[in-house]
Write a protein that holds these residues in place. Structure first.
Motif, PDB file in Angstrom:
ATOM      1  N   ILE A 247       0.837  -1.198   0.000  1.00 46.02           N
ATOM      2  CA  ILE A 247       0.000   0.000   0.000  1.00 46.02           C
ATOM      3  C   ILE A 247       0.873   1.249   0.000  1.00 46.02           C
ATOM      4  N   ILE A 248       1.915   1.235   0.873  1.00 41.18           N
ATOM      5  CA  ILE A 248       2.777   2.416   0.981  1.00 41.18           C
ATOM      6  C   ILE A 248       3.540   2.636  -0.320  1.00 41.18           C
ATOM      7  N   ARG A 249       3.959   1.530  -0.943  1.00 42.05           N
ATOM      8  CA  ARG A 249       4.688   1.643  -2.215  1.00 42.05           C
ATOM      9  C   ARG A 249       3.806   2.305  -3.278  1.00 42.05           C
ATOM     10  N   ALA A 250       2.530   1.888  -3.312  1.00 41.53           N
ATOM     11  CA  ALA A 250       1.594   2.509  -4.250  1.00 41.53           C
ATOM     12  C   ALA A 250       1.460   3.993  -3.932  1.00 41.53           C
ATOM     13  N   GLY A 251       1.469   4.327  -2.630  1.00 43.84           N
ATOM     14  CA  GLY A 251       1.360   5.721  -2.219  1.00 43.84           C
ATOM     15  C   GLY A 251       2.557   6.527  -2.680  1.00 43.84           C
TER      16      GLY A 251
ATOM     17  N   ILE B 202      11.404  11.906   4.227  1.00 48.53           N
ATOM     18  CA  ILE B 202      10.729  12.256   5.473  1.00 48.53           C
ATOM     19  C   ILE B 202       9.899  13.539   5.349  1.00 48.53           C
ATOM     20  N   HIS B 203      10.425  14.519   4.611  1.00 45.58           N
ATOM     21  CA  HIS B 203       9.723  15.806   4.599  1.00 45.58           C
ATOM     22  C   HIS B 203       8.818  16.007   3.395  1.00 45.58           C
TER      23      HIS B 203
ATOM     24  N   ALA C 170       2.386  10.830   0.577  1.00 47.60           N
ATOM     25  CA  ALA C 170       1.994   9.451   0.281  1.00 47.60           C
ATOM     26  C   ALA C 170       0.993   8.959   1.321  1.00 47.60           C
ATOM     27  N   PHE C 171       1.266   9.243   2.601  1.00 43.79           N
ATOM     28  CA  PHE C 171       0.377   8.735   3.649  1.00 43.79           C
ATOM     29  C   PHE C 171      -1.008   9.363   3.556  1.00 43.79           C
TER      30      PHE C 171
ATOM     31  N   ALA D 121      -4.605   6.776   2.971  1.00 45.96           N
ATOM     32  CA  ALA D 121      -5.431   6.550   4.162  1.00 45.96           C
ATOM     33  C   ALA D 121      -6.569   5.546   3.913  1.00 45.96           C
ATOM     34  N   PRO D 122      -7.326   5.667   2.796  1.00 44.48           N
ATOM     35  CA  PRO D 122      -8.438   4.724   2.613  1.00 44.48           C
ATOM     36  C   PRO D 122      -8.011   3.246   2.543  1.00 44.48           C
TER      37      PRO D 122
END
Lengths: 224, 230
Positions: B114-118, B142-143, B149-150, B154-155
């Protein structure tokens, strides 16, 4: 040292393979029955009829909102108390069919809705009825899109059969438990072999799902 | 009201309500701990998976495939039996901790996907712009990249959270106390399968519908691109 492990491996493999065979049979049964139920419900849902549409929505929420383990327990322990007699095999297959159908309903409904609207409109303007539109226009196109996510559901179904061990059906996981009890010194090795057998079965299906998805160009696996 | 007692004797359940509440609390607690751990570990996996070096991304890919093609039950038992093999003093890790480790190991690859897609959904220009003002890889992530992405993911992440809550039910099989175990106590003390299992199922549905309400609120609030990312 290594020889011992090889001996144990050779000794337990035939038992585990009989378990794998039952896992294959159970999962195919549940997938076929679940597809019949799920595709019917999905087509029904895509019609967007009053009452029926929200009712199917509630059905989906109930089966996707509770763990399969709990559903299995409810089917196995509660249904016999309200007058529905089930042996463990039919209880397991029934629970898994319902669970699989909740995924497949969503896939079928989404596939029908993913067919461009113009297709339906064109069919209607040629004088086709709702049934004909579904039969000749929507279903053939939706089938293509359904295949990749259906393969992913198949993997979910196979993995879920491992819980059948809890109601006493001797599929792969259950055979793993009994073998582990017989060879307590090699518990870890036995579970590694069990995991390996599940992997051998599921990995090609997952690969196929990904390949088919690229081929069809849909991204419906994501809704799982 | 008598017919309902025949199927579901709520009078029998009443003394067990505190136990069930405790079970629900334990389920939510375990799921939250796993959620935090798997987001942290998942982010690391996602970054490793997007690496260009084969030695970095190949093991991560293999791990992901393994987790996706074996049942969670097998993974839980593997971890449960692996701990005494690798730890000098296995007593340090109790059943609950080993359950949490297993669930985190199971959930992290899904989170990572999911995070990679983000991360992929953030335009390359963002990263390039950050690079042109002299930010290092670490600073860029980080910044600039990860915060956006996050917000976008979320969904699907809330969806994964619902799956995580359901997955905690399997920990009852390695003697971790949570919702299913609470019901099992009622089952074994009163031999009342209807009351036990219907209450468990109902409690899970309550948690699920509560999460559904929160998810809808969050999705409305984030709106726009985030809504479509799901």
């Amino acid at each position: 040292m290594m020889g011992q492990y090889v001996d144990i491996f050779v000794e337990v493999l035939p038992f585990l393979l009989t378990g794998l065979w039952r896992t294959v049979v159970f999962s195919i049964f549940a997938l076929v029955l679940g597809s019949v139920l799920g595709i019917s419900l999905g087509l029904l849902r895509s019609l967007r009829l009053p009452i029926v549409h929200p009712a199917i929505g509630l059905y989906l929420h109930i089966f996707r909102g509770s763990p399969f383990l709990v559903q299995l327990y409810v089917v196995y322990f509660v249904l016999p108390n309200v007058g529905i007699e089930l042996v463990s095999l039919s209880a397991g297959i029934l629970a898994l069919t319902l669970y699989a159908s909740s995924y497949i309903t969503e896939i079928a409904a989404a596939s029908i809705e993913a067919v461009p609207r113009g297709q339906t409109e064109a069919a209607r303007s040629c004088g086709m009825g709702t049934w004909q539109t579904y039969r000749y226009i929507l279903i053939p196109q939706a089938m293509r899109m359904m295949l990749p996510p259906l393969a992913s559901v198949y993997v979910i179904v196979v993995k879920s059969t491992s819980l059948f061990s809890m109601i006493g059906l001797s599929e792969l996981m259950r055979v793993g438990f009994t073998t582990a009890q017989r060879e307590p010194a090699y518990v870890f090795l036995i579970y590694v072999i069990v995991a390996g057998l599940y992997f051998v079965y599921c990995y090609p299906i997952l690969r196929f799902a990904r390949w088919a998805e690229l081929k069809v160009g849909s991204h419906m696996t994501e809704i799982l | 009201m008598d017919w309902i007692v025949g199927i579901y004797n709520y009078r029998m359940v009443r003394p067990y309500v505190p136990l069930f509440l405790e079970g629900i609390g334990a389920t939510i607690w375990i799921a939250s701990v796993c959620l935090v751990l798997s987001i942290l570990f998942g982010t690391a996996l996602a970054l490793a998976r997007s690496s260009r070096r084969g030695i970095v991304w190949r093991p991560v890919a293999a791990y992901t495939q393994f987790v996706r093609s074996t049942p969670l039950l097998v993974q839980i038992f593997l971890i449960y039996h692996a701990i005494p093999l690798v730890m000098a003093n296995p007593r340090l890790i109790g059943d609950t901790a080993s359950g949490i480790i297993a669930l985190t190991i199971h959930t992290s690859p899904y989170m990572a996907e999911i995070i990679r897609a983000g991360i992929a959904s953030i335009p390359q220009g963002q990263s390039e712009a950050a690079m042109s003002v002299g930010m290092s890889y670490r600073q860029r992530m980080i910044h600039v990249v990860l915060p956006q992405a996050f917000a976008n993911i979320a969904p699907p992440m809330l969806g994964q959270m619902a799956v995580l809550v359901k997955d905690t039910s399997l920990l009852s099989l390695i003697a971790v106390f949570e919702l299913v175990s609470a019901g099992m106590t009622l089952m074994s003390e009163r031999i009342a399968p209807n009351e036990a299992f219907i209450t468990i199922a109902f409690s899970y549905l309550v948690i699920y519908f509560a999460m559904l309400v929160v998810t809808t609120k969050v999705q409305r609030r984030l709106g726009g691109a985030a809504w479509r990312a799901g």
